[in-house]
Design an enzyme around this catalytic site. Sequence first.
Site, PDB file in Angstrom:
ATOM      1  N   SER A   1       0.804  -1.221   0.000  1.00  0.00           N
ATOM      2  CA  SER A   1       0.000   0.000   0.000  1.00  0.00           C
ATOM      3  C   SER A   1       0.843   1.280   0.000  1.00  0.00           C
ATOM      4  O   SER A   1       1.672   1.470  -0.868  1.00  0.00           O
ATOM      5  CB  SER A   1      -0.934  -0.075   1.206  1.00  0.00           C
ATOM      6  OG  SER A   1      -1.778   1.016   1.261  1.00  0.00           O
TER       7      SER A   1
ATOM      8  N   ASP B   1      -3.291   6.204  -3.131  1.00  0.00           N
ATOM      9  CA  ASP B   1      -2.134   5.613  -2.456  1.00  0.00           C
ATOM     10  C   ASP B   1      -1.542   4.518  -3.354  1.00  0.00           C
ATOM     11  O   ASP B   1      -2.004   4.302  -4.483  1.00  0.00           O
ATOM     12  CB  ASP B   1      -2.491   5.102  -1.051  1.00  0.00           C
ATOM     13  CG  ASP B   1      -3.266   3.806  -1.079  1.00  0.00           C
ATOM     14  OD1 ASP B   1      -3.918   3.524  -2.102  1.00  0.00           O
ATOM     15  OD2 ASP B   1      -3.228   3.064  -0.077  1.00  0.00           O
TER      16      ASP B   1
ATOM     17  N   ASP C   1      -6.366   1.978  -2.998  1.00  0.00           N
ATOM     18  CA  ASP C   1      -7.596   1.752  -2.235  1.00  0.00           C
ATOM     19  C   ASP C   1      -7.909   2.939  -1.326  1.00  0.00           C
ATOM     20  O   ASP C   1      -8.828   2.877  -0.522  1.00  0.00           O
ATOM     21  CB  ASP C   1      -7.555   0.433  -1.438  1.00  0.00           C
ATOM     22  CG  ASP C   1      -6.491   0.417  -0.375  1.00  0.00           C
ATOM     23  OD1 ASP C   1      -5.656   1.333  -0.320  1.00  0.00           O
ATOM     24  OD2 ASP C   1      -6.487  -0.550   0.426  1.00  0.00           O
TER      25      ASP C   1
ATOM     26  N   ALA D   1     -10.772   8.820   7.947  1.00  0.00           N
ATOM     27  CA  ALA D   1     -10.307  10.161   7.590  1.00  0.00           C
ATOM     28  C   ALA D   1      -9.205  10.077   6.533  1.00  0.00           C
ATOM     29  O   ALA D   1      -9.081  10.949   5.671  1.00  0.00           O
ATOM     30  CB  ALA D   1      -9.802  10.879   8.838  1.00  0.00           C
ATOM     31  N   ASN D   2      -8.421   8.983   6.558  1.00  0.00           N
ATOM     32  CA  ASN D   2      -7.303   8.853   5.626  1.00  0.00           C
ATOM     33  C   ASN D   2      -7.727   8.514   4.186  1.00  0.00           C
ATOM     34  O   ASN D   2      -6.876   8.347   3.322  1.00  0.00           O
ATOM     35  CB  ASN D   2      -6.301   7.816   6.148  1.00  0.00           C
ATOM     36  CG  ASN D   2      -6.895   6.412   6.241  1.00  0.00           C
ATOM     37  OD1 ASN D   2      -7.876   6.091   5.581  1.00  0.00           O
ATOM     38  ND2 ASN D   2      -6.287   5.560   7.057  1.00  0.00           N
TER      39      ASN D   2
ATOM     40  N   ARG E   1      -3.773   5.373  20.847  1.00  0.00           N
ATOM     41  CA  ARG E   1      -3.952   3.941  20.541  1.00  0.00           C
ATOM     42  C   ARG E   1      -2.649   3.369  19.996  1.00  0.00           C
ATOM     43  O   ARG E   1      -1.860   4.092  19.364  1.00  0.00           O
ATOM     44  CB  ARG E   1      -5.091   3.727  19.530  1.00  0.00           C
ATOM     45  CG  ARG E   1      -4.901   4.450  18.222  1.00  0.00           C
ATOM     46  CD  ARG E   1      -5.996   4.131  17.228  1.00  0.00           C
ATOM     47  NE  ARG E   1      -5.775   2.872  16.551  1.00  0.00           N
ATOM     48  CZ  ARG E   1      -4.973   2.706  15.486  1.00  0.00           C
ATOM     49  NH1 ARG E   1      -4.291   3.729  14.989  1.00  0.00           N
ATOM     50  NH2 ARG E   1      -4.834   1.525  14.933  1.00  0.00           N
TER      51      ARG E   1
ATOM     52  N   GLY F   1      -1.560  -0.508  14.619  1.00  0.00           N
ATOM     53  CA  GLY F   1      -1.677  -1.900  14.200  1.00  0.00           C
ATOM     54  C   GLY F   1      -0.673  -2.255  13.118  1.00  0.00           C
ATOM     55  O   GLY F   1      -0.556  -3.415  12.728  1.00  0.00           O
ATOM     56  N   THR F   2       0.028  -1.268  12.586  1.00  0.00           N
ATOM     57  CA  THR F   2       0.922  -1.533  11.452  1.00  0.00           C
ATOM     58  C   THR F   2       2.370  -1.135  11.702  1.00  0.00           C
ATOM     59  O   THR F   2       3.244  -1.472  10.913  1.00  0.00           O
ATOM     60  CB  THR F   2       0.447  -0.762  10.195  1.00  0.00           C
ATOM     61  OG1 THR F   2       0.537   0.637  10.474  1.00  0.00           O
ATOM     62  CG2 THR F   2      -0.972  -1.117   9.811  1.00  0.00           C
TER      63      THR F   2
HETATM   64  C1  16G Z   1      -4.323  -0.392   7.820  1.00  0.00           C
HETATM   65  C2  16G Z   1      -5.788  -0.367   7.524  1.00  0.00           C
HETATM   66  C3  16G Z   1      -6.298   1.054   7.485  1.00  0.00           C
HETATM   67  C4  16G Z   1      -5.959   1.772   8.756  1.00  0.00           C
HETATM   68  C5  16G Z   1      -4.492   1.663   9.054  1.00  0.00           C
HETATM   69  C6  16G Z   1      -4.197   2.176  10.449  1.00  0.00           C
HETATM   70  C7  16G Z   1      -7.009  -1.867   6.067  1.00  0.00           C
HETATM   71  C8  16G Z   1      -7.123  -2.421   4.680  1.00  0.00           C
HETATM   72  N1  16G Z   1      -6.037  -0.993   6.241  1.00  0.00           N
HETATM   73  O1  16G Z   1      -3.585   0.184   6.788  1.00  0.00           O
HETATM   74  O2  16G Z   1      -7.677   0.998   7.311  1.00  0.00           O
HETATM   75  O3  16G Z   1      -6.321   3.127   8.677  1.00  0.00           O
HETATM   76  O4  16G Z   1      -4.104   0.312   9.024  1.00  0.00           O
HETATM   77  O5  16G Z   1      -2.850   2.014  10.724  1.00  0.00           O
HETATM   78  O6  16G Z   1      -7.758  -2.197   6.963  1.00  0.00           O
HETATM   79  P1  16G Z   1      -2.308   2.112  12.187  1.00  0.00           P
HETATM   80  O7  16G Z   1      -2.952   1.030  13.011  1.00  0.00           O
HETATM   81  O8  16G Z   1      -0.834   1.966  12.054  1.00  0.00           O
HETATM   82  O9  16G Z   1      -2.672   3.483  12.706  1.00  0.00           O
HETATM   83 MG    MG Z   2      -3.738   1.180   0.388  1.00  0.00          MG
END
Ligand code: 16G
Ligand code: MG
Length: 541
Positions: A67, A286, A290, A383-384, A507, A510-511
């Site tokens: 992405s 992006d 998506d 929002a993104n 928070r 998650g990534t």
């Molecule tokens: C992922 C999610 C996106 C979310 C982002 C938050 C999908 C396909 N993608 O990219 O929706 O905004 O994580 O990232 O669900 P973060 O947890 O690092 O803030």
């Molecule tokens: Mg994407």
Amino acid sequence: MDSHRQSVIVQASAAHHKPEARLVYGTAGFRTKATLLDSTCFRIGLIGALRSMALGGQVVGLMVTASHNPEPDNGVKMVDPHGEMLEAAWEPVCTDVANARTPDELLAALNAIVQRFHISLDVRPRVVYGWDTRPSSPALVGAIVDGLQALNAEMIEGGLLTTPQLHYLVLAHNTANTQDSYGKPTETGYYEKLAAAFLAATDGLPAPPPLVVDCANGVGARALQGLTKHLPEARLPLVLLRSDTETQGRLNNGCGADFVKTQQRLPDGYANEERVRPNELMCSLDGDADRIVFYYLTGPASDVANFHLLDGDKIASLAADYLSELVAKAQLDIKLGCVQTAYANGASTAYLEQRVPVSCTPTGVKHLHHEAAKYAIGVYFEANGHGTVLFSPEARAAMARAQPTSDEAKDALMRLRNLAELINQTVGDAISDMLMVLAILAARRWGPKEWDAAYTDLPNKLLKVQVPDRTVFKTTDAERKLTSPAGLQAQIDALVAQFPQGRSFVRPSGTEDCVRVYAEAASAEDTEKLATGVAALVEKA
Ligand code: 16G
Ligand code: MG
């Protein structure tokens, strides 16, 4: 599994050595440095095949992309038969298989799946796969193919695709030759469907002025070129910028929806682009197309104060306002609702709440998608710029049987039907969302300023904080409140109370390995103070 299958898997796995790193299947599937993903891709090929077998041979999807992340990263995620995200129960299953350290552990993890989900090994699995423009993608696809072959899957190569195109293909394959056919199960079928729906949705309306699109130097450039072959240029004039998918290092670099949203400014170098002019609508996709955000200038590009962002919240507001008006005009008795996350600007929530029911879910498309599916028409956007509008079977049935009596009702019903065709029903799709926005603006006779006038965003700030262990940060209330570390939420509340219209939440990402702090308040100065104050509290916790 029988011993023949097991030995085929063990032999094939020898070519896909597992590195030390532990990987977790999260909101975005598996995602990390591309160099660490070979064994993961081989194994997700195996799991994809098992998932299809568990579902009686329905087609599931595998998408190789990272992405908006930097070019050296990559990732892979699985798509379920209706084009939706992988069922949550299978996420830990993927994690277990990806982290098995030896061939024996791998077989044990696979056999556990077969037993737990009562998989019949007689079913022939079917898997469609696609990939983005990253240089690492073809080799990772090769690893997936090895995994699929080891379980004798029927392989459907999608090729270079945007993530939403892959979601489309999955649903189109599973509904082919049925009453519910979603479209031809080919990339061309995707373009044909969107082009026909856009022409119908904008029939008789003024053609949009040229739209400058920042393609993030990613696969979206290719998809837009594909789409324009199916539409007369006069009906969809596009100016594609940042569309170089060949030169290494360009993907998402100084451009793209994530850059524009987080930096709150134009892509790098736009000030020197002849096609970038005040008062004209522009947008950024992006890296896997998506997500989309729009923006415009009210003066020279050199002054950042002239930059105005129209983000996912603005798209949600535009869509919810227009669609609910159409529903009322078409005299349909169906409920439209809107779903946001805690990142939605407070001003957008206030605007929406005056018009439609609004719910808030944790971050991540799957949460919003499930919540939106509870409404007859569910508008959801982060929002993104991630989001779409879901039309439930109930809404479709009501639209199909409606017998409008006035010309106004007839017109509204026709527009609603056309938009339901245009909007990708499987997942947020930058290209489909772009066409939806253009169709609504054309129907409203609005330019970017009129769209932006709906409400004024509260100043807002997003910060990243590095902490020793982000798993100690636990949230509740759709991530708007912390339950751990103990006492921290009370401190945040006390700080927030000092600022008019203040709101802040914390928070764990998650990534990425960090904690995120969001803050908004009535003035930019207060927002800055609130954000840095909360970040300091997080660091001390
Ligand atoms: C992922 C999610 C996106 C979310 C982002 C938050 C999908 C396909 N993608 O990219 O929706 O905004 O994580 O990232 O669900 P973060 O947890 O690092 O803030
Ligand atoms: Mg994407």
